[in-house]
Design a protein around this motif. Structure first.
Motif, PDB file in Angstrom:
ATOM      1  N   GLN A 569       0.614  -1.123   0.025  1.00  0.00           N
ATOM      2  CA  GLN A 569       0.100   0.032  -0.049  1.00  0.00           C
ATOM      3  C   GLN A 569       0.893   1.391  -0.123  1.00  0.00           C
ATOM      4  OE1 GLN A 569      -3.063   0.491  -0.261  1.00  0.00           O
ATOM      5  NE2 GLN A 569      -3.517   2.352   0.590  1.00  0.00           N
ATOM      6  N   PHE A 570       1.964   1.249   0.992  1.00  0.00           N
ATOM      7  CA  PHE A 570       2.540   2.463   0.908  1.00  0.00           C
ATOM      8  C   PHE A 570       3.601   2.788  -0.425  1.00  0.00           C
ATOM      9  CE2 PHE A 570       6.673   4.498   1.842  1.00  0.00           C
ATOM     10  CZ  PHE A 570       6.582   5.759   2.245  1.00  0.00           C
ATOM     11  N   LEU A 571       4.066   1.689  -0.992  1.00  0.00           N
ATOM     12  CA  LEU A 571       4.847   1.757  -2.101  1.00  0.00           C
ATOM     13  C   LEU A 571       4.085   2.016  -3.351  1.00  0.00           C
ATOM     14  CD1 LEU A 571       7.095  -1.372  -1.550  1.00  0.00           C
ATOM     15  CD2 LEU A 571       7.977   0.814  -1.182  1.00  0.00           C
ATOM     16  N   MET A 572       2.827   1.626  -3.170  1.00  0.00           N
ATOM     17  CA  MET A 572       1.942   1.952  -4.374  1.00  0.00           C
ATOM     18  C   MET A 572       1.854   3.329  -4.461  1.00  0.00           C
ATOM     19  SD  MET A 572      -2.123   0.505  -5.089  1.00  0.00           S
ATOM     20  CE  MET A 572      -1.751  -1.040  -4.983  1.00  0.00           C
ATOM     21  N   ARG A 573       1.422   3.993  -3.100  1.00  0.00           N
ATOM     22  CA  ARG A 573       1.034   5.385  -3.283  1.00  0.00           C
ATOM     23  C   ARG A 573       2.494   6.099  -3.416  1.00  0.00           C
ATOM     24  NH1 ARG A 573      -3.211   7.629  -1.278  1.00  0.00           N
ATOM     25  NH2 ARG A 573      -3.922   5.608  -0.779  1.00  0.00           N
ATOM     26  N   GLN A 574       3.441   5.774  -2.979  1.00  0.00           N
ATOM     27  CA  GLN A 574       4.970   6.516  -3.341  1.00  0.00           C
ATOM     28  C   GLN A 574       5.094   6.449  -4.736  1.00  0.00           C
ATOM     29  OE1 GLN A 574       8.757   4.376  -2.633  1.00  0.00           O
ATOM     30  NE2 GLN A 574       9.153   6.230  -1.320  1.00  0.00           N
ATOM     31  N   GLN A 575       4.658   5.198  -5.597  1.00  0.00           N
ATOM     32  CA  GLN A 575       4.855   5.289  -6.868  1.00  0.00           C
ATOM     33  C   GLN A 575       3.639   6.268  -7.836  1.00  0.00           C
ATOM     34  OE1 GLN A 575       7.154   3.541  -8.722  1.00  0.00           O
ATOM     35  NE2 GLN A 575       6.420   4.259 -10.795  1.00  0.00           N
ATOM     36  N   LYS A 576       2.384   6.136  -7.240  1.00  0.00           N
ATOM     37  CA  LYS A 576       1.673   7.434  -7.780  1.00  0.00           C
ATOM     38  C   LYS A 576       2.061   8.738  -7.623  1.00  0.00           C
ATOM     39  CE  LYS A 576      -2.589   4.420  -7.321  1.00  0.00           C
ATOM     40  NZ  LYS A 576      -3.751   4.060  -6.744  1.00  0.00           N
ATOM     41  N   ASN A 577       2.629   8.983  -6.389  1.00  0.00           N
ATOM     42  CA  ASN A 577       3.261  10.329  -6.124  1.00  0.00           C
ATOM     43  C   ASN A 577       4.865  10.408  -6.386  1.00  0.00           C
ATOM     44  OD1 ASN A 577       0.541  10.888  -4.895  1.00  0.00           O
ATOM     45  ND2 ASN A 577       1.142  10.208  -2.950  1.00  0.00           N
ATOM     46  N   ARG A 578       5.126   9.983  -7.470  1.00  0.00           N
ATOM     47  CA  ARG A 578       6.513   9.980  -7.884  1.00  0.00           C
ATOM     48  C   ARG A 578       7.024  11.236  -8.318  1.00  0.00           C
ATOM     49  NH1 ARG A 578       4.302   6.412 -11.248  1.00  0.00           N
ATOM     50  NH2 ARG A 578       4.384   7.029 -13.785  1.00  0.00           N
ATOM     51  N   LYS A 579       5.925  12.124  -9.150  1.00  0.00           N
ATOM     52  CA  LYS A 579       6.211  13.550  -9.547  1.00  0.00           C
ATOM     53  C   LYS A 579       6.700  14.565  -8.387  1.00  0.00           C
ATOM     54  CE  LYS A 579       3.800  13.219 -13.947  1.00  0.00           C
ATOM     55  NZ  LYS A 579       2.704  13.685 -14.839  1.00  0.00           N
ATOM     56  N   ARG A 580       5.952  14.396  -7.082  1.00  0.00           N
ATOM     57  CA  ARG A 580       6.224  15.083  -6.175  1.00  0.00           C
ATOM     58  C   ARG A 580       7.544  14.865  -5.854  1.00  0.00           C
ATOM     59  NH1 ARG A 580       0.771  13.943  -2.692  1.00  0.00           N
ATOM     60  NH2 ARG A 580      -0.724  14.494  -4.215  1.00  0.00           N
ATOM     61  N   TYR A 581       8.176  13.721  -5.669  1.00  0.00           N
ATOM     62  CA  TYR A 581       9.474  13.454  -5.347  1.00  0.00           C
ATOM     63  C   TYR A 581      10.283  14.228  -6.226  1.00  0.00           C
ATOM     64  CZ  TYR A 581       8.007  10.364  -1.545  1.00  0.00           C
ATOM     65  OH  TYR A 581       7.285   9.610  -0.688  1.00  0.00           O
ATOM     66  N   LEU A 582      10.106  14.077  -7.747  1.00  0.00           N
ATOM     67  CA  LEU A 582      10.865  14.730  -8.717  1.00  0.00           C
ATOM     68  C   LEU A 582      10.781  16.106  -8.688  1.00  0.00           C
ATOM     69  CD1 LEU A 582       9.772  12.256 -11.680  1.00  0.00           C
ATOM     70  CD2 LEU A 582      11.718  12.367 -10.454  1.00  0.00           C
ATOM     71  N   ILE A 583       9.910  16.924  -8.317  1.00  0.00           N
ATOM     72  CA  ILE A 583       9.622  18.199  -8.021  1.00  0.00           C
ATOM     73  C   ILE A 583      10.485  18.739  -7.205  1.00  0.00           C
ATOM     74  CG2 ILE A 583       8.071  20.020  -7.694  1.00  0.00           C
ATOM     75  CD1 ILE A 583       5.966  18.548  -9.260  1.00  0.00           C
ATOM     76  N   LEU A 584      10.485  18.135  -5.934  1.00  0.00           N
ATOM     77  CA  LEU A 584      11.372  18.363  -4.945  1.00  0.00           C
ATOM     78  C   LEU A 584      12.806  18.072  -4.991  1.00  0.00           C
ATOM     79  CD1 LEU A 584       9.282  16.664  -1.868  1.00  0.00           C
ATOM     80  CD2 LEU A 584       9.703  19.110  -2.263  1.00  0.00           C
ATOM     81  N   SER A 585      13.142  17.243  -5.793  1.00  0.00           N
ATOM     82  CA  SER A 585      14.431  16.875  -6.172  1.00  0.00           C
ATOM     83  C   SER A 585      15.105  18.021  -7.188  1.00  0.00           C
ATOM     84  CB  SER A 585      14.712  15.674  -7.147  1.00  0.00           C
ATOM     85  OG  SER A 585      16.007  15.524  -7.729  1.00  0.00           O
ATOM     86  N   LYS A 586      14.149  18.584  -8.107  1.00  0.00           N
ATOM     87  CA  LYS A 586      14.560  19.816  -9.013  1.00  0.00           C
ATOM     88  C   LYS A 586      14.594  21.135  -8.090  1.00  0.00           C
ATOM     89  CE  LYS A 586      12.612  17.540 -13.212  1.00  0.00           C
ATOM     90  NZ  LYS A 586      11.676  17.612 -14.213  1.00  0.00           N
ATOM     91  N   LEU A 587      13.874  21.139  -7.085  1.00  0.00           N
ATOM     92  CA  LEU A 587      13.714  22.209  -6.306  1.00  0.00           C
ATOM     93  C   LEU A 587      15.263  22.312  -5.272  1.00  0.00           C
ATOM     94  CD1 LEU A 587      10.127  22.611  -5.317  1.00  0.00           C
ATOM     95  CD2 LEU A 587      11.585  24.088  -6.809  1.00  0.00           C
ATOM     96  N   GLY A 588      16.046  21.183  -5.341  1.00  0.00           N
ATOM     97  CA  GLY A 588      17.012  21.449  -4.567  1.00  0.00           C
ATOM     98  C   GLY A 588      17.174  20.175  -3.328  1.00  0.00           C
ATOM     99  N   SER A 589      16.097  19.252  -3.233  1.00  0.00           N
ATOM    100  CA  SER A 589      16.149  18.346  -2.351  1.00  0.00           C
ATOM    101  C   SER A 589      17.085  17.184  -2.552  1.00  0.00           C
ATOM    102  CB  SER A 589      14.716  17.655  -1.809  1.00  0.00           C
ATOM    103  OG  SER A 589      13.988  18.824  -1.447  1.00  0.00           O
ATOM    104  N   SER A 590      17.942  16.855  -1.818  1.00  0.00           N
ATOM    105  CA  SER A 590      19.097  15.627  -2.151  1.00  0.00           C
ATOM    106  C   SER A 590      18.316  14.424  -1.884  1.00  0.00           C
ATOM    107  CB  SER A 590      20.054  15.747  -1.275  1.00  0.00           C
ATOM    108  OG  SER A 590      19.850  15.560   0.178  1.00  0.00           O
ATOM    109  N   TYR A 591      19.011  13.396  -2.401  1.00  0.00           N
ATOM    110  CA  TYR A 591      18.248  11.945  -2.396  1.00  0.00           C
ATOM    111  C   TYR A 591      18.346  11.506  -1.037  1.00  0.00           C
ATOM    112  CZ  TYR A 591      18.583   7.060  -2.207  1.00  0.00           C
ATOM    113  OH  TYR A 591      18.246   5.665  -1.635  1.00  0.00           O
ATOM    114  N   GLU A 592      19.343  11.953   0.012  1.00  0.00           N
ATOM    115  CA  GLU A 592      19.313  11.629   1.406  1.00  0.00           C
ATOM    116  C   GLU A 592      18.003  12.272   2.012  1.00  0.00           C
ATOM    117  OE1 GLU A 592      21.918  12.764  -0.211  1.00  0.00           O
ATOM    118  OE2 GLU A 592      23.176  10.891  -0.181  1.00  0.00           O
ATOM    119  N   ALA A 593      17.850  13.595   1.588  1.00  0.00           N
ATOM    120  CA  ALA A 593      16.781  14.026   2.216  1.00  0.00           C
ATOM    121  C   ALA A 593      15.462  13.584   2.087  1.00  0.00           C
ATOM    122  CB  ALA A 593      16.750  15.763   1.818  1.00  0.00           C
ATOM    123  N   LEU A 594      15.054  13.016   0.714  1.00  0.00           N
ATOM    124  CA  LEU A 594      13.984  12.608   0.361  1.00  0.00           C
ATOM    125  C   LEU A 594      13.875  10.971   1.083  1.00  0.00           C
ATOM    126  CD1 LEU A 594      13.822  13.442  -3.441  1.00  0.00           C
ATOM    127  CD2 LEU A 594      12.451  14.412  -1.488  1.00  0.00           C
TER     128      LEU A 594
END
Length: 680
Positions: A569-594
Motif C-alpha cells: 500500500q505504501f509503495l503503491m502510493r509512493q509510486q503514484k506520487n513520484r512526480k512530487r519527489y521529482l519536483i522536490l529533487s529539482k527544487l534542490g532536495s537531495s536523495y538523502e533528504a527524500l
C-alpha cells in the motif's frame, strides 16, 4: 528473445517487490509445514496414543489450509494489481511497438508462472528443512529422543501446497489480466488520476476516536472476565464491538494526523511534505490500516497464546515410573517369570491402595483437624475453596507406606517414616498447585489429626508423588498410612497396582519411545491391562500440538498478509506520487533528504496500526489466557503472561525487520526515480 524478456522482467520484479516475493516463500513454507504435520515423529507417536483426538486435529488442517488460501488470494491480488499499475506504461509501450494483446497476455502469464516456480523451488526445500528441524526439536523437547528418527519429505504435502498456491495465483492473475485486456493503449500510457481526498470534519473525527476507544475498552474489559467465555452470543458481540472500535479509532486518527500536518507547515523543512503525504495516506485508507491492525493483533495474540500454552502444556511432571500393570497376582507372577519382559525392567514392585468407602458403612472418616487449621488461615478465596473441596472427600484413598516409599526412593528422595499413630497427607500432582501446596504445608506444620474408624492419627507431613502412571487411577487427596494399619482396614480387599521402571541401558541405546513401544508389544501378548508413561506423554503432547501448531500457523499467515499489505500500500502510493519527489529533487532536495522523508513516512504508516495492535494485544492475550486456560493452570497465569509478553516483544523485532525491508525498497525506488534515464 521472448524468453530473455521474461527472465529479465521477472528478475526486475523480484528486485522491485522483494517483500511480496519473500511473503510468497514464507506462505509456501507455512503451507507445507502444516500439511506435513502428519509425517512428523510426534504425530506418528500420537496416532498410537491419542488416535481419536489426532484424527480430529488432522481433519481440521484442510480447513486451516483453505482459510489461509483465501486470505493469501486477496494478498496476491492486491500486490499483483500494484505491480501491474506500476508497469502500465511499460505494457502500453509493448503494444505501441506492435505486440498483440494475446502475446502480451502470454508474456505476463509466463512471467507470473516463472516467478511462481522460483518461489516454489525456493520455498519447498526450505519448508522441508524447517519441518525436519521442527520435528527434531519437538522430539528433543518432548523427551522422545532422536534415536530412530527417519528423515522425511512429504510429497503429498508438497503437491497440495503447489496446487493450492498455483491455483490462487492463476485466479488472481486471470482477473487482473481480464481487467487489463479491456484497457486501451492510451489508458495504459496516461498517468492515472489521483484519488480524491475525503473531507475531514474534526469534530466528527474526535467523536469517532473517543467512541472507538470506549468500544475497545468495553470489549477488552468484558472479555477478560471468565463469564463472558461461557456464552457464544455474548463473546460474538464483544468481538464485533472490538472490531468496530478499531475502525472508529483509525477514522478518528485522521484528525490527529491532520493537526500534526498543519503544525508542521509552520516549519520550513521537508517535514511539511512528510506529514502531508502521511495525512493523505491515512485519510484515504483508514479501512486498510484498520484491517491490517486487526490482522497484526490476531497474529500477536495467536503467537503469544500458542507459545505460552504450548510451554505450559509440556510434560513438567518428574519421570519416575514407566509402567503401571493392573491385574491379579497370578497374571503378575507369569509376567515376573517371563524373562523377555522382566529383562527390560530395573524394578517391578507393588503399590496397594483402596478407598475407605464400603457399602456396609463399616468405615468412618473425618478431616476435622486439618479443616480447622485451614479455617485459621482464611484470608483469601483460595483457602475457602480448598477447605470446601477437601470436605467433599469423605472417603479418601489410603495408600500403603511400603509401596509408596519405593516410588519416593525411585524419585531420589528420602522415604517417609511414620509411627503407628501417624499418617502422611497425599496430594495428587495434577491437583498440587503452588497455592494448594503452600496452604497444606502450613496446615501440616501444626500436625493436625484425622479420624479413621474412631481413632485419631496425626498428620506428620505432606507428600506428592505419582502413585501410578497416566490414567490407571486418579487420586486428588488421600493418606499414606503404615502397612499394619492398611492390613487392618482392608485385609485382602484392596486394589493392587504394580509399577515398573525400565533399565537405563536399552533406553540409552534405543531411546525411550522405541523401548516402551517394544515392551508394549510383549505386554499386549499377555492380555494384561497396563498403562505406560508414553500415554501420559501423549496426552500432554497432543495439547501442545493442538494448542500451538494451529495457532502459530494462523499467526504466521496473519503476520505475513498484514505486513505485506502495508508495504505494498505504501509503495503503491509512493509510486503514484513520484512526480512530487521529482519536483522536490529539482527544487534542490537531495536523495538523502527524500529518503529520510520516505523512511519517516514508513515509520508512521507502519507505526499507527502496529501500535494499536500491540496495545490491544496485552489485553487480548490476557483475555485468551484467562478464558481458555484450564482451571488448574490459572495459578501459573503470571508466569504464562510473562512468556506471552516476551513473545510480543520478540514480534516487535519481526515488525522492525519488515519496516527495514520496506525502507530499503523505498530507497531503491527513489533512486530509480531520480536517475535521468528514467525520464526518457
Amino acid at each position: 528473445m521472448f524468453f530473455d524478456l521474461i527472465r529479465k522482467n521477472t528478475r526486475r520484479c523480484r528486485r522491485e517487490n522483494g517483500i511480496l516475493y519473500a511473503s510468497l516463500i514464507l506462505s509456501i513454507i507455512a503451507f507445507y509445514v502444516i500439511l506435513s504435520l502428519e509425517q512428523q515423529d510426534v504425530m506418528k507417536f500420537l496416532k498410537k496414543m491419542e488416535s481419536d483426538a489426532v484424527t480430529k486435529l488432522l481433519r481440521l488442517l484442510p480447513l486451516l489450509y483453505g482459510f489461509s488460501l483465501v486470505i493469501l488470494f486477496f494478498l496476491i491480488f492486491y500486490a499483483e494489481k500494484y505491480q501491474m499499475e506500476r508497469r502500465s506504461r511499460e505494457l502500453g509501450m509493448y503494444q505501441m511497438m506492435g505486440m498483440t494483446r494475446s502475446r502480451l497476455m502470454a508474456l505476463l502469464m509466463a512471467e507470473d508462472l516463472w516467478t511462481s516456480l522460483i518461489s516454489l523451488g525456493t520455498g519447498l526445500p526450505s519448508a522441508g528443512f524447517l519441518s525436519e528441524l521442527i520435528s527434531l526439536i519437538t522430539d528433543r523437547v518432548a523427551g522422545l529422543g532422536i534415536i530412530g528418527h527417519q528423515p522425511f519429505f512429504s510429497m503429498r504435502a508438497a503437491l497440495v501446497s503447489c496446487v493450492g498456491f498455483l491455483l490462487i495465483k492463476l485466479l488472481a492473475f486471470g482477473i487482473l489480466c481480464a481487467k487489463m485486456a479491456s484497457m486501451e493503449i492510451n489508458s495504459l500510457l496516461t498517468e492515472q488520476k489521483k484519488e480524491r481526498g475525503m473531507v475531514i470534519r474534526r469534530t466528527e473525527c474526535i467523536a469517532e476516536l473517543i467512541l472507538g476507544i470506549c468500544f475497545l475498552g468495553i470489549a477488552f474489559g468484558c472479555t477478560m472476565k471468565q463469564e463472558s467465555w461461557m456464552k457464544l452470543l455474548g463473546m460474538t458481540f464483544y468481538v464485533f464491538l472490538g472490531t468496530l472500535g478499531t475502525f472508529l479509532v483509525f477514522y478518528g486518527l485522521r484528525a490527529g494526523v491532520e493537526l500534526i500536518s498543519k503544525k508542521m507547515q509552520k516549519k520550513k523543512t521537508l517535514g511539511v511534505f512528510t506529514f502531508r503525504e502521511l495525512q493523505e495516506s491515512v485519510i484515504q485508507s483508514p479501512n486498510v490500516l484498520a484491517v491490517t491492525s486487526l490482522l497484526i493483533w490476531m497474529a500477536i495474540c495467536c503467537f503469544a497464546f500458542g507459545i505460552a500454552v504450548g510451554w505450559n502444556s509440556r510434560n513438567q511432571e518428574r519421570h519416575v515410573l514407566d509402567y503401571t500393570i493392573i491385574g491379579e497376582k497370578e497374571k503378575i507372577s507369569r509376567i515376573q517369570k517371563d524373562g523377555k519382559i522382566t529383562s527390560n525392567f530395573e524394578e517391578l514392585f507393588e503399590v496397594r491402595l483402596e478407598s475407605l468407602y464400603s457399602s456396609d458403612g463399616r468405615h468412618s472418616f473425618s478431616w476435622d483437624g486439618i479443616l480447622r487449621e485451614l479455617e485459621n488461615q482464611i484470608g483469601s478465596d483460595s483457602e475457602d475453596t480448598l477447605a470446601a473441596t477437601l470436605s467433599q472427600y469423605t472417603f479418601p484413598y489410603m495408600i500403603s507406606l511400603s509401596g509408596y516409599n519405593r516410588i519416593v526412593e525411585a524419585a531420589g528422595n528420602e522415604p517417609l517414616s511414620l509411627a503407628e499413630d501417624q499418617v502422611a497427607f497425599y496430594v495428587g500432582p495434577e491437583f498440587c498447585g503452588d497455592v494448594v501446596w503452600d496452604r497444606l504445608q502450613e496446615a501440616a506444620q501444626s500436625h493436625p489429626e484425622v479420624q479413621i474408624d474412631g481413632k485419631y492419627y496425626e498428620i506428620a507431613e505432606c507428600t506428592s508423588e505419582d502413585v501410578v502412571v497416566d490414567r490407571a487411577i486418579t487420586i486428588a487427596y488421600g493418606l499414606v498410612i503404615p502397612d499394619p494399619l492398611f492390613d487392618q482396614l482392608f485385609e485382602d480387599q484392596y486394589e493392587s497396582y504394580w509399577n515398573a521402571i525400565l533399565k537405563e541401558t536399552p533406553v540409552k541405546e534405543e531411546g525411550l519411545m522405541q523401548t516402551i513401544l517394544a515392551v508394549n508389544e510383549l505386554l499386549d501378548q499377555t492380555g494384561i491391562r497396563y498403562e505406560s508413561y508414553l500415554q501420559n506423554m501423549g496426552r500432554q503432547l497432543f495439547y501442545q500440538v493442538a494448542g500451538s501448531y494451529t495457532t502459530l500457523y494462523l499467526a504466521a499467515v496473519f503476520l505475513i498478509v498484514a505486513n505485506t499489505v502495508l508495504s505494498v500500500q505504501f509503495l503503491m502510493r509512493q509510486q503514484k506520487n513520484r512526480k512530487r519527489y521529482l519536483i522536490l529533487s529539482k527544487l534542490g532536495s537531495s536523495y538523502e533528504a527524500l529518503s529520510g522523508s520516505a523512511r519517516n513516512q514508513i515509520c508512521w504508516y507502519f507505526g499507527l496500526p502496529i501500535s494499536v495492535a500491540f496495545v490491544g494485544s496485552f489485553f487480548g492475550v490476557r483475555s485468551l489466557l484467562w478464558g481458555l486456560l484450564p482451571s488448574g493452570s490459572r495459578e501459573k497465569l503470571t508466569m504464562i503472561l510473562g512468556i506471552a509478553i516476551a513473545v510480543i516483544l520478540l514480534l516487535f523485532v519481526v515488525e522492525w525487520l519488515y519496516l527495514l525491508l520496506a525502507m530499503r525498497i523505498s530507497d531503491r525506488h527513489l533512486l530509480e526515480m531520480m536517475e535521468p534515464k528514467r525520464e526518457e
